[in-house]
Design a protein around this motif. Structure first.
Motif, mmCIF file in Angstrom:
data_model
loop_
_atom_site.group_PDB
_atom_site.id
_atom_site.type_symbol
_atom_site.label_atom_id
_atom_site.label_comp_id
_atom_site.label_asym_id
_atom_site.label_seq_id
_atom_site.Cartn_x
_atom_site.Cartn_y
_atom_site.Cartn_z
ATOM 1 N N SER A 108 1.018 -1.094 0.047
ATOM 2 C CA SER A 108 -0.039 0.079 -0.047
ATOM 3 C C SER A 108 0.861 1.338 -0.050
ATOM 4 O O SER A 108 1.692 1.538 1.084
ATOM 5 C CB SER A 108 -0.921 0.053 1.266
ATOM 6 N N GLY A 109 0.733 2.032 -1.291
ATOM 7 C CA GLY A 109 1.464 3.352 -1.116
ATOM 8 C C GLY A 109 1.200 4.196 -0.232
ATOM 9 O O GLY A 109 1.797 5.123 0.537
ATOM 10 N N HIS A 110 -0.151 4.493 -0.087
ATOM 11 C CA HIS A 110 -0.791 5.409 1.014
ATOM 12 C C HIS A 110 -0.221 4.755 2.415
ATOM 13 O O HIS A 110 0.133 6.210 3.231
ATOM 14 C CB HIS A 110 -2.420 5.269 0.977
ATOM 15 N N THR A 111 -0.439 3.972 2.719
ATOM 16 C CA THR A 111 0.288 3.435 4.081
ATOM 17 C C THR A 111 1.768 3.570 4.101
ATOM 18 O O THR A 111 2.166 4.243 5.086
ATOM 19 C CB THR A 111 -0.130 2.062 4.408
ATOM 20 N N SER A 112 2.470 3.316 3.143
ATOM 21 C CA SER A 112 4.000 3.618 3.079
ATOM 22 C C SER A 112 4.523 4.905 3.212
ATOM 23 O O SER A 112 4.972 5.371 4.113
ATOM 24 C CB SER A 112 4.543 2.662 1.861
ATOM 25 N N ALA A 113 3.775 5.916 2.559
ATOM 26 C CA ALA A 113 3.970 7.131 2.672
ATOM 27 C C ALA A 113 3.572 7.793 3.770
ATOM 28 O O ALA A 113 4.367 8.640 4.347
ATOM 29 C CB ALA A 113 3.281 7.969 1.271
ATOM 30 N N ALA A 114 2.296 7.563 4.498
ATOM 31 C CA ALA A 114 1.852 7.975 5.693
ATOM 32 C C ALA A 114 2.894 7.567 6.730
ATOM 33 O O ALA A 114 3.212 8.587 7.562
ATOM 34 C CB ALA A 114 0.459 7.337 5.890
ATOM 35 N N PHE A 115 3.388 6.415 6.910
ATOM 36 C CA PHE A 115 4.334 6.101 7.997
ATOM 37 C C PHE A 115 5.783 6.296 7.807
ATOM 38 O O PHE A 115 6.307 6.983 8.779
ATOM 39 C CB PHE A 115 4.316 4.482 8.094
ATOM 40 N N ASP A 153 -1.004 -5.943 2.685
ATOM 41 C CA ASP A 153 -0.568 -4.767 1.804
ATOM 42 C C ASP A 153 -0.143 -3.678 2.818
ATOM 43 O O ASP A 153 0.805 -3.014 2.319
ATOM 44 C CB ASP A 153 -1.734 -4.374 0.683
ATOM 45 N N THR A 154 -1.155 -3.322 3.644
ATOM 46 C CA THR A 154 -0.808 -2.150 4.626
ATOM 47 C C THR A 154 0.156 -2.521 5.675
ATOM 48 O O THR A 154 1.198 -1.419 5.964
ATOM 49 C CB THR A 154 -2.045 -1.828 5.490
ATOM 50 N N LEU A 155 0.323 -3.654 6.004
ATOM 51 C CA LEU A 155 1.465 -3.841 6.922
ATOM 52 C C LEU A 155 2.866 -3.888 6.107
ATOM 53 O O LEU A 155 3.605 -3.364 6.870
ATOM 54 C CB LEU A 155 1.347 -5.599 7.565
ATOM 55 N N VAL A 156 2.998 -4.251 4.968
ATOM 56 C CA VAL A 156 4.234 -4.060 4.230
ATOM 57 C C VAL A 156 4.518 -2.642 3.870
ATOM 58 O O VAL A 156 5.611 -2.228 3.949
ATOM 59 C CB VAL A 156 4.262 -5.148 2.980
ATOM 60 N N GLY A 157 3.407 -1.887 3.778
ATOM 61 C CA GLY A 157 3.525 -0.571 3.264
ATOM 62 C C GLY A 157 4.031 0.139 4.787
ATOM 63 O O GLY A 157 5.067 1.153 4.454
ATOM 64 N N CYS A 158 3.425 -0.074 5.925
ATOM 65 C CA CYS A 158 4.147 0.446 6.967
ATOM 66 C C CYS A 158 5.820 0.031 7.306
ATOM 67 O O CYS A 158 6.369 1.036 7.436
ATOM 68 C CB CYS A 158 3.413 -0.265 8.141
ATOM 69 N N ILE A 159 5.956 -1.127 6.966
ATOM 70 C CA ILE A 159 7.511 -1.493 7.145
ATOM 71 C C ILE A 159 8.231 -0.673 6.222
ATOM 72 O O ILE A 159 9.306 -0.103 6.405
ATOM 73 C CB ILE A 159 7.509 -3.010 7.011
ATOM 74 N N LEU A 160 7.735 -0.638 4.893
ATOM 75 C CA LEU A 160 8.725 0.021 3.934
ATOM 76 C C LEU A 160 8.709 1.621 4.198
ATOM 77 O O LEU A 160 9.823 2.166 4.115
ATOM 78 C CB LEU A 160 7.798 -0.155 2.465
ATOM 79 N N GLY A 161 7.545 2.149 4.591
ATOM 80 C CA GLY A 161 7.730 3.752 4.946
ATOM 81 C C GLY A 161 8.631 4.009 6.208
ATOM 82 O O GLY A 161 9.379 4.736 6.301
#
Length: 173
Positions: A108-115, A153-161
């Protein structure tokens, strides 16, 4: 392969439980607004204000710019490499509440950028760390509620961010 199938089954179970919950309609209305806060305009505003107030020498501005220069390409490589279908394409008789901007869901790009932004801004303004992470968590949750992402998707986005934010801080500070 068996592990990925198990993860996908868990994801589908959690996703289905959430979209069938009685409170889903209320959550979806709130989630539309929460999701929009992660669309990118807020980040552009923060970057512009930092540049206007502190100039290019701002450590926070430099960390944000470096983090986005790293995070966005990694995000696109992962998204187009894994090519995981969004819930609407993966599940029969399911329609997402909003139309996503691209075809694939992982990460999730939204989640990644937010975190990423929560981590960077929270580092420089620690008093806001908990509210910022709460907001980032809600952005990720909203993407699942709206039917455009599975939970992992959001969990991995969090880790990426968070990872790109810490790397950027290590380079700038």
């Amino acid at each position: 392969m068996k592990l990925l199938l198990s993860i996908h089954k868990y994801d589908v179970f959690m996703f289905t439980w959430l979209v069938n919950a009685k409170i889903h309609r209320t959550l979806s209305n709130i989630s539309r607004y929460l999701s929009k806060t992660g669309d990118g305009q807020l980040y552009t505003l923060i970057i512009g204000l930092l540049y206007f107030i502190e100039g290019i020498e701002s450590p926070l501005l430099r960390a944000i710019l470096l983090a986005f220069l790293l995070e966005r390409p990694i995000y696109f490589i992962l998204k187009n490499g894994f090519k995981r279908n969004r819930p609407e394409a993966a599940l029969k008789n399911f329609r997402s509440i909003i139309k996503p901007s691209d075809k694939f869901s992982f990460p999730s790009g939204h989640t990644s950028a937010a975190f990423m932004m929560a981590t960077l801004v929270g580092y420089f303004f620690p008093v806001f760390m908990i509210p910022l992470y709460g907001w980032a968590l809600l952005v990720g949750f909203s993407r699942v509620v709206l039917g455009v992402h599975f939970p992992t998707d959001t969990l991995v986005g969090c880790i990426l961010g968070v990872s790109t934010a810490f790397f950027s801080l290590g380079q700038v500070i």
